[in-house]
Design an enzyme around this catalytic site. Sequence first.
Site, mmCIF file in Angstrom:
data_model
loop_
_atom_site.group_PDB
_atom_site.id
_atom_site.type_symbol
_atom_site.label_atom_id
_atom_site.label_comp_id
_atom_site.label_asym_id
_atom_site.label_seq_id
_atom_site.Cartn_x
_atom_site.Cartn_y
_atom_site.Cartn_z
ATOM 1 N N TYR A 128 16.745 86.287 14.161
ATOM 2 C CA TYR A 128 15.823 85.740 15.202
ATOM 3 C C TYR A 128 15.014 84.977 15.159
ATOM 4 C CZ TYR A 128 16.145 84.286 19.955
ATOM 5 O OH TYR A 128 16.086 83.552 21.841
ATOM 6 N N HIS A 139 14.003 80.820 14.174
ATOM 7 C CA HIS A 139 12.733 80.213 15.791
ATOM 8 C C HIS A 139 11.956 79.680 14.800
ATOM 9 C CE1 HIS A 139 15.748 81.569 18.664
ATOM 10 N NE2 HIS A 139 15.279 80.839 19.616
ATOM 11 N N TYR A 168 8.495 76.337 26.871
ATOM 12 C CA TYR A 168 8.918 77.423 26.704
ATOM 13 C C TYR A 168 9.034 78.054 25.176
ATOM 14 C CZ TYR A 168 13.891 77.985 24.969
ATOM 15 O OH TYR A 168 14.960 78.677 25.114
ATOM 16 N N TRP A 219 23.314 74.289 17.552
ATOM 17 C CA TRP A 219 22.329 75.280 17.447
ATOM 18 C C TRP A 219 22.424 76.670 18.514
ATOM 19 C CZ3 TRP A 219 17.787 76.445 15.771
ATOM 20 C CH2 TRP A 219 17.462 77.082 15.653
#
Length: 116
Positions: free
Chosen positions: A18, A22, A41, A75
Amino acid sequence: MEKVVWTGFVYPGKIEEYRKRHDEIWPEMRKALHRAGVRNYSIFSNGERLIGYYECDSKEFTEARKRAEPVMKKWQDFMRDIMELETNQGEPPFEKVFSLEEAKTEEQTEKGEGKV
């Protein structure tokens, strides 16, 4: 400005993947988020638990724009094998209970005044 929170989890043993995905976020995904008005974000993890937070001028505009961006679905499909969302990003079930910027000072409370 509106604030959006989402929650989810990473499947067991997938947190490093993960993070890697990113770290290598696609340039077109970054551009799509900017076009949708997403700012500030951040995603936080606690073990396999995830909490995402971002700011935008209008949740309605941002959600509509995200739905219109093909890269957003791409995505989501790319991430589906390692994580799952628990809340809808557009309508988080969270109620703000405190904001430091909006909190009254002790002096204001004593005087019966409003927010800062």
